[in-house]
Design an enzyme around this catalytic site. Structure first.
Site, short mmCIF file in Angstrom:
data_model
loop_
_atom_site.label_atom_id
_atom_site.label_comp_id
_atom_site.label_asym_id
_atom_site.label_seq_id
_atom_site.Cartn_x
_atom_site.Cartn_y
_atom_site.Cartn_z
CB VAL A 43 -15.11 -12.60 20.34
CG1 VAL A 43 -15.87 -11.44 18.79
CG2 VAL A 43 -14.39 -13.78 19.65
CG PHE A 44 -15.37 -5.98 22.52
CD1 PHE A 44 -15.86 -5.46 23.92
CD2 PHE A 44 -15.32 -4.77 22.45
CE1 PHE A 44 -16.40 -4.62 24.05
CE2 PHE A 44 -16.13 -3.24 22.82
CZ PHE A 44 -16.68 -3.38 23.95
CE1 TYR B 117 -17.65 -2.14 16.30
CE2 TYR B 117 -16.08 -3.65 16.65
CZ TYR B 117 -16.53 -2.97 15.56
OH TYR B 117 -15.79 -2.86 14.71
N GLY B 118 -20.99 -3.76 17.86
CA GLY B 118 -22.58 -3.86 16.91
C GLY B 118 -23.47 -4.71 16.99
CD GLU C 47 -18.88 -9.31 12.05
OE1 GLU C 47 -18.79 -7.78 12.50
OE2 GLU C 47 -20.05 -9.68 12.19
#
Length: 213
Positions: free
Chosen positions: A5-6, A8-9, A87
Protein backbone atom coordinates in the site's frame (compact mmCIF):
# COMPACT_ATOMS: atom_id res chain seq x y z
CA UNK A 1 0.27 -13.06 -1.91
CA UNK A 2 1.94 -9.90 -0.57
CA UNK A 3 0.03 -6.66 -0.01
CA UNK A 4 1.71 -3.32 -0.77
CA UNK A 5 0.00 0.00 0.00
CA UNK A 6 1.37 3.43 -0.98
CA UNK A 7 0.69 6.37 1.32
CA UNK A 8 1.08 9.99 0.30
CA UNK A 9 -0.81 11.72 3.15
CA UNK A 10 -1.18 10.81 6.81
CA UNK A 11 -0.14 7.21 6.09
CA UNK A 12 3.42 8.53 5.73
CA UNK A 13 3.70 9.37 9.42
CA UNK A 14 0.85 7.31 10.87
CA UNK A 15 0.13 4.05 9.01
CA UNK A 16 -1.99 2.68 11.86
CA UNK A 17 -1.74 -0.99 10.85
CA UNK A 18 0.79 -3.79 11.26
CA UNK A 19 3.30 -3.90 8.41
CA UNK A 20 6.47 -5.82 7.72
CA UNK A 21 8.46 -3.47 5.52
CA UNK A 22 8.49 0.21 4.62
CA UNK A 23 10.03 1.83 1.56
CA UNK A 24 10.35 5.53 0.81
CA UNK A 25 9.60 6.00 -2.86
CA UNK A 26 7.49 7.73 -5.47
CA UNK A 27 4.83 7.12 -8.08
CA UNK A 28 4.99 8.75 -11.51
CA UNK A 29 2.52 10.97 -13.36
CA UNK A 30 0.61 12.01 -10.22
CA UNK A 31 0.79 15.08 -8.02
CA UNK A 32 -0.53 15.71 -4.50
CA UNK A 33 -3.48 18.15 -4.22
CA UNK A 34 -5.75 19.24 -1.35
CA UNK A 35 -9.01 18.75 -3.24
CA UNK A 36 -10.69 16.11 -1.08
CA UNK A 37 -13.15 16.89 1.70
CA UNK A 38 -13.08 15.17 5.08
CA UNK A 39 -16.20 15.30 7.27
CA UNK A 40 -15.48 12.71 9.97
CA UNK A 41 -11.80 12.99 10.95
CA UNK A 42 -10.44 16.53 10.57
CA UNK A 43 -13.70 18.25 9.66
CA UNK A 44 -17.49 18.07 9.89
CA UNK A 45 -20.33 17.95 7.33
CA UNK A 46 -20.97 21.64 8.03
CA UNK A 47 -17.31 22.62 7.75
CA UNK A 48 -15.33 19.94 5.87
CA UNK A 49 -11.58 19.75 6.12
CA UNK A 50 -9.33 19.60 3.08
CA UNK A 51 -7.08 16.57 2.80
CA UNK A 52 -4.84 15.44 0.00
CA UNK A 53 -5.60 13.21 -2.93
CA UNK A 54 -3.83 12.56 -6.21
CA UNK A 55 -4.30 14.29 -9.54
CA UNK A 56 -2.94 12.86 -12.76
CA UNK A 57 -0.14 15.05 -14.12
CA UNK A 58 2.18 13.83 -16.87
CA UNK A 59 5.81 13.92 -15.81
CA UNK A 60 5.08 14.60 -12.14
CA UNK A 61 6.27 12.41 -9.29
CA UNK A 62 4.73 12.07 -5.85
CA UNK A 63 6.92 10.93 -2.99
CA UNK A 64 5.55 8.93 -0.09
CA UNK A 65 5.87 5.63 1.76
CA UNK A 66 5.00 2.11 0.61
CA UNK A 67 4.09 -0.48 3.24
CA UNK A 68 4.28 -4.23 2.83
CA UNK A 69 1.99 -6.63 4.70
CA UNK A 70 3.03 -10.28 4.75
CA UNK A 71 1.68 -13.17 6.73
CA UNK A 72 -1.24 -14.51 4.77
CA UNK A 73 -4.78 -13.57 3.76
CA UNK A 74 -6.05 -12.89 7.29
CA UNK A 75 -3.37 -10.31 8.07
CA UNK A 76 -3.88 -8.65 4.69
CA UNK A 77 -7.65 -8.61 5.26
CA UNK A 78 -7.25 -6.89 8.64
CA UNK A 79 -4.99 -4.24 7.12
CA UNK A 80 -7.39 -3.56 4.24
CA UNK A 81 -10.45 -3.42 6.52
CA UNK A 82 -8.67 -0.85 8.66
CA UNK A 83 -7.58 1.19 5.63
CA UNK A 84 -10.97 1.11 3.93
CA UNK A 85 -12.58 2.45 7.11
CA UNK A 86 -9.96 5.12 7.61
CA UNK A 87 -9.77 6.16 3.95
CA UNK A 88 -13.54 6.14 3.46
CA UNK A 89 -13.56 9.47 1.59
CA UNK A 90 -11.50 7.89 -1.21
CA UNK A 91 -13.96 6.31 -3.59
CA UNK A 92 -11.55 4.14 -5.58
CA UNK A 93 -8.40 2.08 -5.26
CA UNK A 94 -5.77 2.29 -7.96
CA UNK A 95 -3.49 -0.68 -8.58
CA UNK A 96 -0.13 0.73 -9.65
CA UNK A 97 2.14 -1.15 -12.06
CA UNK A 98 4.70 -0.01 -14.63
CA UNK A 99 6.83 -1.27 -17.50
CA UNK A 100 9.87 0.93 -16.72
CA UNK A 101 11.45 -1.51 -14.26
CA UNK A 102 10.34 0.04 -10.94
CA UNK A 103 11.38 -1.70 -7.75
CA UNK A 104 7.72 -2.44 -6.94
CA UNK A 105 4.59 -3.16 -8.96
CA UNK A 106 1.04 -4.03 -7.93
CA UNK A 107 0.89 -1.37 -5.21
CA UNK A 108 -2.55 -0.23 -4.00
CA UNK A 109 -3.12 3.53 -3.79
CA UNK A 110 -6.28 5.11 -2.36
CA UNK A 111 -7.48 7.73 -4.83
CA UNK A 112 -10.62 9.77 -5.49
CA UNK A 113 -12.78 10.47 -8.52
CA UNK A 114 -12.34 14.16 -9.46
CA UNK A 115 -16.05 14.73 -10.02
CA UNK A 116 -18.39 16.50 -7.58
CA UNK A 117 -21.41 14.60 -8.91
CA UNK A 118 -19.91 11.11 -8.77
CA UNK A 119 -17.88 11.69 -5.61
CA UNK A 120 -19.61 13.58 -2.80
CA UNK A 121 -16.30 14.12 -0.97
CA UNK A 122 -14.55 15.80 -3.88
CA UNK A 123 -14.26 19.57 -3.29
CA UNK A 124 -12.15 20.41 -6.30
CA UNK A 125 -9.47 23.10 -6.54
CA UNK A 126 -9.84 26.57 -5.05
CA UNK A 127 -7.66 29.69 -4.73
CA UNK A 128 -4.74 29.18 -2.35
CA UNK A 129 -5.99 31.76 0.14
CA UNK A 130 -9.46 30.20 0.23
CA UNK A 131 -8.05 26.73 0.84
CA UNK A 132 -5.75 28.07 3.55
CA UNK A 133 -8.63 29.72 5.40
CA UNK A 134 -10.64 26.51 5.26
CA UNK A 135 -7.70 24.44 6.54
CA UNK A 136 -6.91 27.00 9.26
CA UNK A 137 -10.41 26.81 10.75
CA UNK A 138 -11.71 23.27 10.13
CA UNK A 139 -11.60 20.66 12.89
CA UNK A 140 -13.16 17.30 13.71
CA UNK A 141 -13.02 14.31 16.08
CA UNK A 142 -9.40 13.47 15.13
CA UNK A 143 -8.06 17.01 15.45
CA UNK A 144 -7.87 20.16 13.41
CA UNK A 145 -7.17 20.40 9.71
CA UNK A 146 -4.06 22.56 10.02
CA UNK A 147 -2.36 19.92 12.18
CA UNK A 148 -2.82 17.43 9.32
CA UNK A 149 -1.17 19.87 6.90
CA UNK A 150 1.72 20.74 9.22
CA UNK A 151 2.37 17.07 10.00
CA UNK A 152 2.44 16.30 6.29
CA UNK A 153 4.88 19.17 5.77
CA UNK A 154 7.15 17.78 8.49
CA UNK A 155 6.81 14.18 7.24
CA UNK A 156 7.95 15.20 3.76
CA UNK A 157 10.90 17.04 5.32
CA UNK A 158 11.76 13.97 7.40
CA UNK A 159 11.90 11.69 4.34
CA UNK A 160 14.02 14.37 2.59
CA UNK A 161 11.52 15.00 -0.22
CA UNK A 162 9.78 18.27 0.59
CA UNK A 163 6.72 19.16 -1.47
CA UNK A 164 6.69 22.80 -2.61
CA UNK A 165 2.91 22.80 -2.91
CA UNK A 166 2.52 21.59 0.68
CA UNK A 167 5.01 24.19 1.92
CA UNK A 168 3.26 27.00 0.05
CA UNK A 169 -0.13 26.00 1.42
CA UNK A 170 1.22 25.63 4.97
CA UNK A 171 2.83 29.08 4.80
CA UNK A 172 -0.47 30.57 3.63
CA UNK A 173 -2.24 28.99 6.63
CA UNK A 174 0.35 30.56 8.94
CA UNK A 175 -0.55 33.96 7.56
CA UNK A 176 -4.07 33.50 8.91
CA UNK A 177 -3.16 32.30 12.38
CA UNK A 178 -0.43 32.86 14.94
CA UNK A 179 0.69 29.26 15.21
CA UNK A 180 4.38 29.60 16.05
CA UNK A 181 4.22 27.54 19.25
CA UNK A 182 1.90 24.93 17.71
CA UNK A 183 4.14 24.45 14.67
CA UNK A 184 7.32 24.27 16.73
CA UNK A 185 5.76 21.60 18.97
CA UNK A 186 5.14 19.46 15.89
CA UNK A 187 8.67 19.94 14.56
CA UNK A 188 10.34 19.28 17.93
CA UNK A 189 8.38 16.47 19.62
CA UNK A 190 9.56 14.69 22.75
CA UNK A 191 10.34 11.12 21.70
CA UNK A 192 11.96 8.05 23.19
CA UNK A 193 15.17 6.74 21.68
CA UNK A 194 14.44 3.59 19.69
CA UNK A 195 16.43 1.80 17.05
CA UNK A 196 14.88 1.46 13.61
CA UNK A 197 16.00 -0.23 10.45
CA UNK A 198 17.27 2.05 7.67
CA UNK A 199 14.60 2.71 5.06
CA UNK A 200 15.26 2.02 1.43
CA UNK A 201 14.23 4.46 -1.27
CA UNK A 202 12.42 3.21 -4.30
CA UNK A 203 10.49 4.07 -7.39
CA UNK A 204 6.95 2.73 -6.98
CA UNK A 205 5.38 3.20 -10.38
CA UNK A 206 2.32 3.20 -12.52
CA UNK A 207 -0.33 2.01 -14.98
CA UNK A 208 -3.73 2.46 -13.43
CA UNK A 209 -6.55 0.06 -12.88
CA UNK A 210 -9.47 1.43 -10.85
CA UNK A 211 -11.77 -0.54 -8.58
CA UNK A 212 -14.87 1.39 -7.53
CA UNK A 213 -15.74 1.07 -3.88
Amino acid sequence: MVLWVFGYGSLIWNPGFDFDEKLIGYIKDYKRVFDLGCIDHRGTPEHPARTCTLEQSTGAICWGAAYCVRGGPEKEKLAMEYLEGRECEYDSKTLETDTTKPILTGVIVFTSTPDKVLNKYYLGPAPLEEMAMQIATASGPCGNNREYLFKLEKAMHDIEHEDEYVIELANEVRKHLDLTKEVMALWNPVVSHVSIKPQSQAHVSTLQRVFAS
